[in-house]
Design an enzyme around this catalytic site. Structure first.
Site, PDB file in Angstrom:
ATOM      1  N   ALA A   1      46.432  43.718  46.453  1.00  0.00           N
ATOM      2  CA  ALA A   1      45.831  44.163  45.192  1.00  0.00           C
ATOM      3  C   ALA A   1      45.495  42.928  44.352  1.00  0.00           C
ATOM      4  O   ALA A   1      44.978  41.947  44.888  1.00  0.00           O
ATOM      5  CB  ALA A   1      46.743  45.156  44.485  1.00  0.00           C
ATOM      6  N   SER A   2      45.834  42.927  43.075  1.00  0.00           N
ATOM      7  CA  SER A   2      45.359  41.847  42.203  1.00  0.00           C
ATOM      8  C   SER A   2      46.012  40.490  42.442  1.00  0.00           C
ATOM      9  O   SER A   2      45.568  39.495  41.864  1.00  0.00           O
ATOM     10  CB  SER A   2      45.514  42.248  40.733  1.00  0.00           C
ATOM     11  OG  SER A   2      44.560  43.229  40.406  1.00  0.00           O
ATOM     12  N   VAL A   3      47.034  40.424  43.284  1.00  0.00           N
ATOM     13  CA  VAL A   3      47.508  39.105  43.719  1.00  0.00           C
ATOM     14  C   VAL A   3      46.374  38.377  44.461  1.00  0.00           C
ATOM     15  O   VAL A   3      46.342  37.155  44.541  1.00  0.00           O
ATOM     16  CB  VAL A   3      48.775  39.233  44.589  1.00  0.00           C
ATOM     17  CG1 VAL A   3      49.233  37.883  45.119  1.00  0.00           C
ATOM     18  CG2 VAL A   3      49.901  39.883  43.782  1.00  0.00           C
ATOM     19  N   SER A   4      45.390  39.154  44.953  1.00  0.00           N
ATOM     20  CA  SER A   4      44.212  38.577  45.608  1.00  0.00           C
ATOM     21  C   SER A   4      43.398  37.695  44.675  1.00  0.00           C
ATOM     22  O   SER A   4      42.654  36.820  45.140  1.00  0.00           O
ATOM     23  CB  SER A   4      43.293  39.690  46.131  1.00  0.00           C
ATOM     24  OG  SER A   4      43.932  40.552  47.024  1.00  0.00           O
ATOM     25  N   LYS A   5      43.503  37.911  43.364  1.00  0.00           N
ATOM     26  CA  LYS A   5      42.619  37.201  42.435  1.00  0.00           C
ATOM     27  C   LYS A   5      42.813  35.692  42.488  1.00  0.00           C
ATOM     28  O   LYS A   5      41.869  34.933  42.248  1.00  0.00           O
ATOM     29  CB  LYS A   5      42.824  37.727  41.012  1.00  0.00           C
ATOM     30  CG  LYS A   5      42.233  39.123  40.794  1.00  0.00           C
ATOM     31  CD  LYS A   5      42.401  39.594  39.363  1.00  0.00           C
ATOM     32  CE  LYS A   5      41.589  40.856  39.096  1.00  0.00           C
ATOM     33  NZ  LYS A   5      42.068  42.044  39.802  1.00  0.00           N
TER      34      LYS A   5
END
Length: 357
Positions: free
Chosen positions: A86-90
């Site tokens: 999820a937003s750890v991908s950013k």
């Protein structure tokens, strides 16, 4: 696969806890492992699980998994299980932009419409840096999707949705609003500046060089996720599989799958210049804006609270967090394949235990 010598040595040292807490008796509670086991007890057994990593000075103090990666098949979670970040991908999207800036392919002050000219006039003064720091004021694509549609949207669809939105929440740079739209557009800018498909750029420039051999920006029908965890939601007394939503195929804001073992390699690269130059890392880790939480500032793909660099990731069926204490060379990663609870507080507790050793 290129594995650093310290990693192999640490794996041997921790062989007893490599496959999960259900594979051996719990350690005494006066040990770090026992204390973490106690904190993670709700993830153990035939329930959606979790993987936990504690790194100190580049070596794992604890590398441990709990529960199930897939309830239906009975596949247990392990340190090689890949969860949707999820937003750890950013942070990977931000790193891709910084790599291209180092290559001279783009500048952070470039107007976004230089790369994505079909955006409306409302985006005229938005720069790449605004996208990185959630200060662009762009409309949230989730709010303008067709609520009746069951078709997954992709990064290019986010651009099409925003093309019709000639409005903004605020003038670029004047405020902060967390924006998945911005990071979806950043992935498209990576494609246009590099001439590569975004998932391929990540593989060639980040994952492969760092030995993150099983980390992937997942695309259904194109790529596969090895040792995949599936997401679940607890509803009316039972776990329901809720692995994908209509926004799960957007890569730039949250589409990467990875494991605690591969994230150990990522963490190591954030201490030296094997991937990004020190100036780029310093920029990414320096507060660029306040957020809507007075305790949190934001850099490029990283939240900053006191001495910590961190980011959480929440999506249907997954809740994850990475918390780094760079001055202490300590990192805690908690990856889970369930909708609740958020593991940030848990990771902070685990870090407190590790710092007390």
């Amino acid at each position: 696969m290129r594995i650093p010598p310290w990693f192999l040595g640490s794996v041997l040292l921790l062989a007893g806890c490599a496959t999960g807490s259900h594979s051996m008796p719990h350690a005494p509670h006066d040990t770090l492992q026992g204390q973490v086991d106690a904190l993670m007890r709700d993830y153990d057994g035939h329930v959606p699980g979790a993987s936990v990593l504690i790194l100190r000075d580049g070596k794992p103090l604890l590398r441990r998994s709990y529960g199930m990666a897939e309830l239906e098949s009975g596949a247990a979670s392990s340190p090689t299980t890949n969860y949707r970040l999820a937003s750890v991908s950013k942070q990977f999207t931000a790193a891709s932009i910084l790599l291209l800036a180092e290559d001279g392919r783009l500048r952070l002050e470039d107007p976004v419409r230089r790369w994505l000219p079909t955006l409306p006039d409302a985006a005229d003064k938005v720069t790449i840096r605004h996208l990185l720091t959630h200060t662009a004021g762009l409309i949230d694509y989730e709010d303008v999707m067709d609520p009746a549609s069951t078709v997954q949207v992709h990064d290019a669809d986010v651009l099409r949705l925003l093309e019709s939105q000639d409005r903004a929440y605020f003038a670029p740079g004047s405020d902060y609003r967390y924006s998945n739209s911005g990071y979806a557009l950043l992935s498209l800018i990576v494609e246009r500046a590099s001439g590569q498909h975004y998932a391929q750029f990540l593989h060639d420039r980040i994952f492969q060089p760092l030995g993150m051999d099983h980390t992937v920006a997942y695309e259904s029908g194109i790529s596969e996720v090895a040792h995949r965890a599936y997401g679940y939601t607890f509803d009316q007394g039972r776990w329901l599989r809720t692995d994908q939503s209509t926004t799960s195929a957007v890569l730039g804001d949250g589409g990467i799958y990875s494991s605690i073992d591969d994230l150990a390699r990522w963490d190591a690269a954030l201490y030296d210049q094997r991937l990004l130059r020190s100036r780029s890392l310093q920029e990414a880790f320096t507060p660029a804006t306040h957020t809507d939480d007075p305790t949190v500032e934001y850099g490029y793909g990283w939240r900053i609270t006191g001495e910590t660099l961190w980011h959480s990731g929440e999506t249907i069926g997954f809740r994850n967090v990475i918390v780094r204490y760079p001055q202490r060379h300590l990192t805690v990663v908690v990856l889970t394949n369930r909708n609740d609870p958020e593991p940030y507080g848990l990771a902070k507790q685990i870090a407190g235990l590790a710092l007390g050793i």
